[in-house]
Design a protein around this motif. Structure first.
Motif, PDB file in Angstrom:
ATOM      1  N   PHE A   1       0.845  -1.197   0.000  1.00  0.00           N
ATOM      2  CA  PHE A   1       0.000   0.000   0.000  1.00  0.00           C
ATOM      3  C   PHE A   1       0.880   1.246   0.000  1.00  0.00           C
ATOM      4  N   HIS A   2       0.258   2.383  -0.315  1.00  0.00           N
ATOM      5  CA  HIS A   2       0.994   3.641  -0.332  1.00  0.00           C
ATOM      6  C   HIS A   2       1.327   4.103   1.086  1.00  0.00           C
ATOM      7  N   ASP A   3       2.577   4.544   1.275  1.00  0.00           N
ATOM      8  CA  ASP A   3       2.955   5.159   2.542  1.00  0.00           C
ATOM      9  C   ASP A   3       2.156   6.454   2.709  1.00  0.00           C
ATOM     10  N   ILE A   4       1.680   6.682   3.920  1.00  0.00           N
ATOM     11  CA  ILE A   4       0.828   7.846   4.199  1.00  0.00           C
ATOM     12  C   ILE A   4       1.623   9.158   4.167  1.00  0.00           C
ATOM     13  N   ASN A   5       2.942   9.063   4.285  1.00  0.00           N
ATOM     14  CA  ASN A   5       3.804  10.254   4.307  1.00  0.00           C
ATOM     15  C   ASN A   5       4.979  10.028   3.354  1.00  0.00           C
ATOM     16  N   PRO A   6       4.720  10.118   2.060  1.00  0.00           N
ATOM     17  CA  PRO A   6       5.720   9.680   1.079  1.00  0.00           C
ATOM     18  C   PRO A   6       6.995  10.511   1.085  1.00  0.00           C
TER      19      PRO A   6
ATOM     20  N   LEU B   1       5.870   3.076  -1.485  1.00  0.00           N
ATOM     21  CA  LEU B   1       4.964   2.006  -1.080  1.00  0.00           C
ATOM     22  C   LEU B   1       5.540   1.285   0.122  1.00  0.00           C
ATOM     23  N   LEU B   2       4.681   0.577   0.832  1.00  0.00           N
ATOM     24  CA  LEU B   2       5.110  -0.298   1.924  1.00  0.00           C
ATOM     25  C   LEU B   2       4.612  -1.707   1.622  1.00  0.00           C
ATOM     26  N   ALA B   3       5.518  -2.665   1.657  1.00  0.00           N
ATOM     27  CA  ALA B   3       5.163  -4.074   1.469  1.00  0.00           C
ATOM     28  C   ALA B   3       5.300  -4.766   2.815  1.00  0.00           C
TER      29      ALA B   3
ATOM     30  N   ALA C   1      14.354  -1.626   4.761  1.00  0.00           N
ATOM     31  CA  ALA C   1      13.650  -2.235   5.896  1.00  0.00           C
ATOM     32  C   ALA C   1      14.316  -1.756   7.186  1.00  0.00           C
ATOM     33  N   ASN C   2      13.797  -0.678   7.748  1.00  0.00           N
ATOM     34  CA  ASN C   2      14.298  -0.199   9.036  1.00  0.00           C
ATOM     35  C   ASN C   2      13.969  -1.246  10.098  1.00  0.00           C
ATOM     36  N   SER C   3      14.969  -1.597  10.904  1.00  0.00           N
ATOM     37  CA  SER C   3      14.790  -2.701  11.868  1.00  0.00           C
ATOM     38  C   SER C   3      15.330  -2.309  13.231  1.00  0.00           C
TER      39      SER C   3
ATOM     40  N   GLY D   1      17.856   1.087  13.799  1.00  0.00           N
ATOM     41  CA  GLY D   1      17.491   1.109  12.378  1.00  0.00           C
ATOM     42  C   GLY D   1      16.454   2.163  12.038  1.00  0.00           C
ATOM     43  N   GLY D   2      15.938   2.848  13.060  1.00  0.00           N
ATOM     44  CA  GLY D   2      14.946   3.889  12.817  1.00  0.00           C
ATOM     45  C   GLY D   2      13.546   3.363  12.572  1.00  0.00           C
ATOM     46  N   GLN D   3      13.257   2.156  13.071  1.00  0.00           N
ATOM     47  CA  GLN D   3      11.932   1.572  12.860  1.00  0.00           C
ATOM     48  C   GLN D   3      10.915   2.197  13.805  1.00  0.00           C
ATOM     49  N   GLU D   4       9.795   2.659  13.225  1.00  0.00           N
ATOM     50  CA  GLU D   4       8.741   3.258  14.043  1.00  0.00           C
ATOM     51  C   GLU D   4       7.519   2.353  14.164  1.00  0.00           C
ATOM     52  N   VAL D   5       7.165   1.674  13.099  1.00  0.00           N
ATOM     53  CA  VAL D   5       6.026   0.751  13.146  1.00  0.00           C
ATOM     54  C   VAL D   5       6.575  -0.667  13.306  1.00  0.00           C
ATOM     55  N   LEU D   6       6.159  -1.334  14.370  1.00  0.00           N
ATOM     56  CA  LEU D   6       6.772  -2.611  14.756  1.00  0.00           C
ATOM     57  C   LEU D   6       6.072  -3.805  14.112  1.00  0.00           C
TER      58      LEU D   6
ATOM     59  N   LEU E   1       7.088  -5.815  10.431  1.00  0.00           N
ATOM     60  CA  LEU E   1       8.044  -5.800   9.321  1.00  0.00           C
ATOM     61  C   LEU E   1       7.457  -5.143   8.074  1.00  0.00           C
ATOM     62  N   HIS E   2       8.200  -4.213   7.510  1.00  0.00           N
ATOM     63  CA  HIS E   2       7.752  -3.583   6.266  1.00  0.00           C
ATOM     64  C   HIS E   2       8.956  -3.198   5.430  1.00  0.00           C
ATOM     65  N   PHE E   3       8.771  -3.317   4.129  1.00  0.00           N
ATOM     66  CA  PHE E   3       9.783  -2.897   3.170  1.00  0.00           C
ATOM     67  C   PHE E   3       9.281  -1.632   2.484  1.00  0.00           C
ATOM     68  N   HIS E   4      10.032  -0.549   2.672  1.00  0.00           N
ATOM     69  CA  HIS E   4       9.742   0.660   1.900  1.00  0.00           C
ATOM     70  C   HIS E   4      10.190   0.413   0.462  1.00  0.00           C
ATOM     71  N   ILE E   5       9.336   0.719  -0.493  1.00  0.00           N
ATOM     72  CA  ILE E   5       9.686   0.677  -1.922  1.00  0.00           C
ATOM     73  C   ILE E   5       9.621   2.119  -2.400  1.00  0.00           C
TER      74      ILE E   5
HETATM   75  P1  AMP Z   1       9.480   3.027   9.724  1.00  0.00           P
HETATM   76  O1  AMP Z   1      10.137   4.251  10.274  1.00  0.00           O
HETATM   77  O2  AMP Z   1      10.383   2.276   8.802  1.00  0.00           O
HETATM   78  O3  AMP Z   1       8.863   2.177  10.792  1.00  0.00           O
HETATM   79  O4  AMP Z   1       8.340   3.571   8.771  1.00  0.00           O
HETATM   80  C1  AMP Z   1       6.984   3.517   9.059  1.00  0.00           C
HETATM   81  C2  AMP Z   1       6.269   4.111   7.870  1.00  0.00           C
HETATM   82  O5  AMP Z   1       4.908   3.808   7.985  1.00  0.00           O
HETATM   83  C3  AMP Z   1       6.406   5.621   7.743  1.00  0.00           C
HETATM   84  O6  AMP Z   1       6.982   5.953   6.473  1.00  0.00           O
HETATM   85  C4  AMP Z   1       4.966   6.111   7.857  1.00  0.00           C
HETATM   86  O7  AMP Z   1       4.687   7.210   7.020  1.00  0.00           O
HETATM   87  C5  AMP Z   1       4.183   4.887   7.455  1.00  0.00           C
HETATM   88  N1  AMP Z   1       2.834   4.783   8.004  1.00  0.00           N
HETATM   89  C6  AMP Z   1       2.463   4.870   9.305  1.00  0.00           C
HETATM   90  N2  AMP Z   1       1.147   4.685   9.438  1.00  0.00           N
HETATM   91  C7  AMP Z   1       0.662   4.452   8.195  1.00  0.00           C
HETATM   92  C8  AMP Z   1      -0.638   4.194   7.652  1.00  0.00           C
HETATM   93  N3  AMP Z   1      -1.723   4.126   8.444  1.00  0.00           N
HETATM   94  N4  AMP Z   1      -0.773   4.025   6.322  1.00  0.00           N
HETATM   95  C9  AMP Z   1       0.308   4.097   5.532  1.00  0.00           C
HETATM   96  N5  AMP Z   1       1.562   4.328   5.959  1.00  0.00           N
HETATM   97  C10 AMP Z   1       1.732   4.515   7.274  1.00  0.00           C
END
Ligand code: AMP
Ligand code: ZN
Length: 122
Positions: A29-34, A40-42, A90-92, A96-101, A103-107
């Protein structure tokens, strides 16, 4: 699945996302803050925190997931060929700067310049 995980909620359809691809392994899906024209996030359908939790047993689904990414990237606006391309990140963990816990791959791709914070320093 994790009850409070925002990305598990996207997988379950409990919160909206601009989904561009889904299959048995993953949702994209599309990242909410591109950070770039294409961002995209996979994510795997099942809850895995980060690459730090991946073992050799995950190789099959992870391999399938990664092998689908180039087509998904091109179908969603990344430029083709050696002049184009994309970045996978993949921030880990904290360092690694991971905010959402989950696993996700930024594309990340599209015609440069890219201005977002995720890509500015790397
Ligand atoms: P990371 O710092 O690698 O954990 O990145 C988390 C990413 O998730 C950030 O780029 C956010 O913009 C994105 N994100 C957070 N919440 C959502 C959401 N509800 N829908 C889409 N992207 C999101
Ligand atoms: Zn999750």
């Amino acid at each position: 699945m994790s009850d409070n995980c925002i990305f598990c909620k996207i997988v379950r359809g409990e919160i909206p996302a601009r989904i561009v691809h889904q299959d048995e392994d993953c949702v994209v899906f599309h990242d909410i803050n591109p950070s770039a024209p294409v961002h995209l996030l996979a994510i795997p359908r099942h809850h895995v925190v980060s690459m730090q939790d991946i073992t050799a047993e995950d190789g099959v689904w992870l391999g399938r997931m990664m092998s689908n990414i180039p087509k998904i990237a091109l179908d969603n606006g990344c430029n083709p060929g050696p002049e184009g391309g994309f970045r996978i990140v993949a921030n880990s963990g904290n360092d690694g700067g991971q905010e959402v816990l989950h696993l996700h791959f930024h594309i990340i791709g599209g015609t440069r310049p890219w201005k977002g914070p995720l890509v500015a320093a790397v």
